[in-house]
Design a protein around this motif. Structure first.
Motif, PDB file in Angstrom:
ATOM      1  N   GLY A 143       0.817  -1.204   0.000  1.00 32.88           N
ATOM      2  CA  GLY A 143       0.000   0.000   0.000  1.00 32.88           C
ATOM      3  C   GLY A 143       0.854   1.259   0.000  1.00 32.88           C
ATOM      4  O   GLY A 143       1.023   1.894   1.041  1.00 32.88           O
ATOM      5  N   VAL A 144       1.403   1.606  -1.145  1.00 32.18           N
ATOM      6  CA  VAL A 144       2.214   2.812  -1.276  1.00 32.18           C
ATOM      7  C   VAL A 144       1.320   3.948  -1.766  1.00 32.18           C
ATOM      8  O   VAL A 144       0.601   3.805  -2.757  1.00 32.18           O
ATOM      9  N   GLY A 145       1.342   5.064  -1.029  1.00 30.43           N
ATOM     10  CA  GLY A 145       0.511   6.204  -1.402  1.00 30.43           C
ATOM     11  C   GLY A 145      -0.892   6.145  -0.847  1.00 30.43           C
ATOM     12  O   GLY A 145      -1.817   6.739  -1.401  1.00 30.43           O
ATOM     13  N   ILE A 146      -1.060   5.473   0.300  1.00 31.06           N
ATOM     14  CA  ILE A 146      -2.406   5.308   0.889  1.00 31.06           C
ATOM     15  C   ILE A 146      -2.829   6.539   1.687  1.00 31.06           C
ATOM     16  O   ILE A 146      -2.005   7.366   2.087  1.00 31.06           O
ATOM     17  N   THR A 147      -4.129   6.633   1.931  1.00 30.76           N
ATOM     18  CA  THR A 147      -4.698   7.595   2.863  1.00 30.76           C
ATOM     19  C   THR A 147      -5.803   6.908   3.653  1.00 30.76           C
ATOM     20  O   THR A 147      -6.727   6.345   3.057  1.00 30.76           O
ATOM     21  N   ASN A 148      -5.685   6.909   4.960  1.00 29.26           N
ATOM     22  CA  ASN A 148      -6.730   6.382   5.852  1.00 29.26           C
ATOM     23  C   ASN A 148      -7.033   4.913   5.587  1.00 29.26           C
ATOM     24  O   ASN A 148      -8.043   4.556   4.969  1.00 29.26           O
ATOM     25  N   ILE A 149      -6.152   4.050   6.098  1.00 25.73           N
ATOM     26  CA  ILE A 149      -6.405   2.610   5.976  1.00 25.73           C
ATOM     27  C   ILE A 149      -6.354   1.966   7.359  1.00 25.73           C
ATOM     28  O   ILE A 149      -5.683   2.450   8.277  1.00 25.73           O
ATOM     29  N   THR A 150      -7.108   0.870   7.495  1.00 25.13           N
ATOM     30  CA  THR A 150      -7.067   0.045   8.698  1.00 25.13           C
ATOM     31  C   THR A 150      -6.902  -1.404   8.297  1.00 25.13           C
ATOM     32  O   THR A 150      -7.608  -1.901   7.417  1.00 25.13           O
ATOM     33  N   ILE A 151      -5.961  -2.078   8.954  1.00 23.10           N
ATOM     34  CA  ILE A 151      -5.840  -3.539   8.880  1.00 23.10           C
ATOM     35  C   ILE A 151      -6.074  -4.034  10.295  1.00 23.10           C
ATOM     36  O   ILE A 151      -5.287  -3.746  11.204  1.00 23.10           O
ATOM     37  N   SER A 152      -7.169  -4.759  10.512  1.00 26.59           N
ATOM     38  CA  SER A 152      -7.548  -5.128  11.873  1.00 26.59           C
ATOM     39  C   SER A 152      -7.964  -6.591  11.964  1.00 26.59           C
ATOM     40  O   SER A 152      -8.522  -7.158  11.021  1.00 26.59           O
ATOM     41  N   ASN A 153      -7.665  -7.190  13.096  1.00 23.52           N
ATOM     42  CA  ASN A 153      -8.140  -8.532  13.442  1.00 23.52           C
ATOM     43  C   ASN A 153      -7.824  -9.554  12.355  1.00 23.52           C
ATOM     44  O   ASN A 153      -8.600 -10.485  12.108  1.00 23.52           O
ATOM     45  N   SER A 154      -6.691  -9.392  11.707  1.00 23.92           N
ATOM     46  CA  SER A 154      -6.356 -10.222  10.558  1.00 23.92           C
ATOM     47  C   SER A 154      -5.102 -11.043  10.816  1.00 23.92           C
ATOM     48  O   SER A 154      -4.310 -10.741  11.710  1.00 23.92           O
TER      49      SER A 154
ATOM     50  N   HIS B  53       3.876  -3.450   3.295  1.00 22.37           N
ATOM     51  CA  HIS B  53       4.619  -2.243   2.947  1.00 22.37           C
ATOM     52  C   HIS B  53       3.608  -1.120   2.771  1.00 22.37           C
ATOM     53  O   HIS B  53       2.864  -1.104   1.787  1.00 22.37           O
ATOM     54  N   ILE B  54       3.558  -0.214   3.735  1.00 23.49           N
ATOM     55  CA  ILE B  54       2.568   0.862   3.752  1.00 23.49           C
ATOM     56  C   ILE B  54       3.288   2.204   3.771  1.00 23.49           C
ATOM     57  O   ILE B  54       4.122   2.459   4.637  1.00 23.49           O
ATOM     58  N   GLU B  55       2.959   3.055   2.818  1.00 25.40           N
ATOM     59  CA  GLU B  55       3.473   4.418   2.783  1.00 25.40           C
ATOM     60  C   GLU B  55       2.324   5.369   2.499  1.00 25.40           C
ATOM     61  O   GLU B  55       1.432   5.044   1.705  1.00 25.40           O
ATOM     62  N   GLY B  56       2.359   6.538   3.147  1.00 19.11           N
ATOM     63  CA  GLY B  56       1.348   7.535   2.830  1.00 19.11           C
ATOM     64  C   GLY B  56       0.941   8.363   4.024  1.00 19.11           C
ATOM     65  O   GLY B  56       1.786   8.849   4.776  1.00 19.11           O
ATOM     66  N   ASN B  57      -0.371   8.485   4.217  1.00 16.99           N
ATOM     67  CA  ASN B  57      -0.914   9.427   5.179  1.00 16.99           C
ATOM     68  C   ASN B  57      -1.105   8.783   6.542  1.00 16.99           C
ATOM     69  O   ASN B  57      -0.236   8.849   7.401  1.00 16.99           O
ATOM     70  N   GLN B  58      -2.210   8.105   6.775  1.00 16.65           N
ATOM     71  CA  GLN B  58      -2.532   7.581   8.106  1.00 16.65           C
ATOM     72  C   GLN B  58      -2.916   6.104   8.009  1.00 16.65           C
ATOM     73  O   GLN B  58      -3.707   5.715   7.156  1.00 16.65           O
ATOM     74  N   ALA B  59      -2.356   5.297   8.936  1.00 17.20           N
ATOM     75  CA  ALA B  59      -2.576   3.853   8.899  1.00 17.20           C
ATOM     76  C   ALA B  59      -2.780   3.320  10.307  1.00 17.20           C
ATOM     77  O   ALA B  59      -2.102   3.733  11.248  1.00 17.20           O
TER      78      ALA B  59
END
Length: 365
Positions: A162-173, A186-192
């Motif tokens: 997730g490169v260039g994300i905004t407002n993501i949640t990964i939960s209970n996974s 791999h997460i890049e961006g705004n808020q995670a």
């Protein structure tokens, strides 16, 4: 004409989604992705076949916006090529009959899309996908995405990208057994937000988070590097609260539960434990020193303290009992049992078949 596409909610579906609102993806949704509304006010599409394409297929279901997608079938959908999601959809894997629904042999992509809710879906790429440059789930450039109670395994490039994300949640996974690069996310961006997840046998990136982040109540097992920022990650704030890092047979440096966190980062870290002796007993010690980062005296995100309502030990118990798609299948049961060995079992794989599980390592649904 798609007779299986129905506009308006049936009474059963209305009950199922009555909790969703513009403020909250569903009851219990947390973090930055919880503002996603998905396709909860749109048409209901019934997936009626495990075929890769055609009427009633998953590929057809996700081809249009404003859809609630439900499943009348269970088993694996074997992709012949990557499948691209549309914006404003909700994928409700929990509606599939037992033993549930899974996607295998290809990438599920939400790249450059927005407002997507995915729940109780198994995404298992593996090396049946000939494109080693793809991931099990890709949300590059995506906005307002929530993955909840999903099971992601055998990612080649990354399990989750997730490169260039905004407002993501990964939960209970459950994010387990990445092959190829052997990276978790791999997460890049705004808020995670990463909440209540089980990360199993990854070389690194559990996750790599180049974003303002909440990392709460996660369990990381058999790591070579755990929560990672990377020296080139930019300047971000991180709430790292009540997580449990547990070394395993593949752990080469037990202190790498926090990795490449440099002086450009601001971190609030409290209540985190690391069990590094691999003796089959959960007996870790607090580990809240996060490299050369600026130490925050309070969480940077307003809801982090409320979300962190379980201690690291309680998170271990809860996550092992509840994370992942339900009902648990062979792959997730194997992941959980590996963690329960508490340091004595675990392999960082290069091929899903090496797990010895049925169906070439994918497990049987």
């Amino acid at each position: 004409m798609l007779l299986i596409t129905r506009f308006g909610l049936t009474s059963a579906i209305a009950v199922l989604f009555s909790a969703a609102s513009a403020q909250n993806a569903f009851t219990g949704a947390v973090g930055f992705g919880a503002i996603a509304t998905g396709g909860n006010s749109g048409a209901t599409y019934h997936v009626t076949t495990l075929a890769d394409s055609g009427n009633g297929s998953f590929r057809d279901a996700v081809s249009a916006e404003n859809r609630n997608i439900v499943f009348d079938v269970s088993g694996y959908i074997v992709l012949e090529s990557a499948v691209s999601l549309s914006s404003s959809i909700t994928i409700n894997g929990q509606t599939a009959p037992s033993p549930g629904i899974g996607i295998m042999a290809g990438e599920v992509s939400a790249s450059d899309k927005s407002n997507i809710i995915i729940r109780n879906l198994r995404m298992r790429q593996g090396n049946l996908d000939s494109d080693s440059g793809k991931s099990a789930f890709n949300m590059g450039g995506a906005t307002n995405i929530i993955l909840d109670h999903c099971s992601v395994a055998y990612g080649q490039w990354d399990s989750i990208d997730g490169v260039g994300i905004t407002n993501i949640t990964i939960s209970n996974s459950i994010i387990a057994f990445p092959i190829g690069q052997q990276f978790g996310a791999h997460i890049e961006g705004n808020q995670a937000t990463y909440f209540g997840n089980l990360w199993v046998s990854g070389h690194n990136r559990q996750p790599l988070s180049k974003a303002n982040s909440q990392y709460i109540n996660n369990v990381v097992y058999n790591y070579q590097a755990g929560y990672t920022v990377a020296n080139t990650g930019g300047v971000f704030s991180h709430d790292i609260i009540h997580n449990y890092f547990i070394a395993g047979p593949s752990t080469t440096s037990v202190s790498n539960y926090y990795y490449q966190i440099n002086a450009g980062q601001s971190v609030y870290a409290t209540g985190n434990y690391a069990d590094t002796d691999s003796d089959g007993v959960l007996n870790g010690a607090q580990e809240n020193k996060v490299g050369s980062a600026v130490v925050l005296s309070a969480p940077w995100a307003s809801d982090s303290a409320t979300m962190a309502d379980r201690s690291a030990a309680d998170a271990y118990t809860y996550v092992l009992a509840n994370a992942g798609a339900s009902p648990r299948d062979e792959v997730d049961a194997f992941a959980v049992s590996t963690v329960q060995s508490l340091g004595t079992e675990g392999v960082i794989y290069t091929n899903q078949a090496s797990t010895g599980l049925s169906n070439g390592g994918y497990g049987t649904l």
